[in-house]
Write an enzyme that holds these catalytic residues in place. Sequence first.
Site, PDB file in Angstrom:
ATOM      1  CG  ASP A 114      -2.003   0.948   1.212  1.00  0.00           C
ATOM      2  OD1 ASP A 114      -2.121   1.669   0.200  1.00  0.00           O
ATOM      3  OD2 ASP A 114      -2.781   0.999   2.182  1.00  0.00           O
ATOM      4  CG  ASP A 130      -4.885   5.724  -2.527  1.00  0.00           C
ATOM      5  OD1 ASP A 130      -3.965   5.747  -1.676  1.00  0.00           O
ATOM      6  OD2 ASP A 130      -5.820   4.928  -2.488  1.00  0.00           O
ATOM      7  CB  CYS A 178     -12.107 -21.541  17.508  1.00  0.00           C
ATOM      8  SG  CYS A 178     -10.835 -21.602  16.262  1.00  0.00           S
ATOM      9  CB  CYS A 222      -7.614 -22.468  15.071  1.00  0.00           C
ATOM     10  SG  CYS A 222      -7.122 -21.420  16.440  1.00  0.00           S
ATOM     11  CB  CYS A 270      -8.875 -22.437  20.013  1.00  0.00           C
ATOM     12  SG  CYS A 270      -9.000 -20.708  19.559  1.00  0.00           S
TER      13      CYS A 270
HETATM   14 ZN   LIG Z   1      -9.059 -20.549  17.289  1.00  0.00          ZN
END
Ligand SMILES: [Zn+2]
Length: 525
Positions: free
Chosen positions: A95, A130, A284, A286, A289
Amino acid sequence: MVVRCFVGLFEVVVEDLLGRIGRLRTRSGKVVETPAFLPVINPIRQDIPASWIAENLRAEIVITNAYILYKRLRNEVLEKTVHGILEFNGVVMTDSGGYQILEYGEVDVGPEDIAVFEEAIKTDIAVPLDIPTGLSSREQAVESVEKTLRNLETTIRILAERSEKHALWVGTVQGGVHLDLVRFCAEKVREMGFDMYALGSPTPLMESYRFSKLFEVLFTAKSTLGYDKPLHLFGAGHPMMFAFAVALGVDTFDSASYYLYAEDDRYMTGTGTIRLDRLDYLVCECPICSNITIEELKKLPRKERVELIAKHNLYVCFREVAEIKQAIKDGRLVELLEIKARSHPSLYQAFREVVLRKDIVEVMEHHTPLYSRRGINIYDDLSLKRPEVRRARRKLLENFFKNREVEYALLLPINLNISKRRLEELLSKHGVKEVDILLYGGPYGLLPLELRYTYPFAQTEFPKHLSCEEDVVETVVQQIRESRYRNILLLEGRGVYIREAAKKIEEKLREVGVKVEVLYIDRES
Ligand SMILES: [Zn+2]
């Protein structure tokens, strides 16, 4: 001599609504599958390093900030390239200073400096300097569009002077919430010949849950820019709206939310965020977790806690993108939107407005494939607006009902099991010879018996109450009125909803002056 087969920078593999699975090829030959989520990497702090994201989430692309690199690490990045600084070999988008302008009001570099710098640090996808519009007044919005267009022209001129470009260059559309300015800016950007496009500064709209406006701005930009080049969305925010951005034509999008939310102890889920102090379970699976309990997480020192929540948030973002891509492949992106719309009333409102906008669904229908490998699930009046239903109804009307020259139409309940012999008996009892047998009670209006095993009719699942939905009954009336049937026989069905449907069809047909003879199933047996 090395011959490179270069079929173009962007290739669309599959479409669904305005979403698509695509392949974006950089000038150095790296390929990214889109739609892609670009985690924002702060090049100085690298709180969650790009290398960790690449290793654990298989990220192919990240975004960092060229302005910060220019101000803070200029010599080092010129020597090592941006990939060297990030220790990441995938695709890097940079960016410019746009975000800093939005945050702090101005930056002290010109578009020339940034353009030359971005090429020199070997970024793969470069954004010219921009001037974000944000949620400014019309007067300020006009100014930001004019300045942005001037900067883009300067950038294009600088690039034209070079013999070779390393980066794909992105033309950014500004204009904020002022749709005429967005359209004007998009027209000008389209004429300039950039490799990709981007829509700037929608973050304030997302933060204030103004999704309806955001989707309007997105559709305005996309429909003006066209469908041949990829579109990037800056600051896509929360994963619950990723599917909507993709469905409206966004191919790549970045977000720093995973980290910003974590700093604020906000734990992402696919449908919203939960403050850590109000979280009783880690909802969750993942790797983060799975390896900690909620009590342990809450007790961690701040720095470690933020890092773990940010990593979990990243897993949520990447899982969301995988789900979107699977939905596109299956041709059920609209069903994902129906689920995601329930994340927040403002999102539901915005979804409703998109689905009811004729111009938007017409374009979506044009880009939705004729067949999909998964069936079509219809839930309510909004599902009836989805492209497959619109298209099937239109084809039935044009190719079957319009000016149909048959004397009798026999309307049978769609859930009726009737043998051929019984059907013949029924017809001869009523002295019927030439007849169309049409099934009522399904979402497509009347379905000719001979088409019931074809796509999409056989692959459609719907709840029973839909049989008597006003939209469905109106479709039946329209089909009958377009045809030239002289006698309508309607066999009443069994079951609450199908009987209700028969009653409504009869009433509506009588209202428009069509004579209907109702046959009662129990008396016919
Ligand atoms: Zn998680």
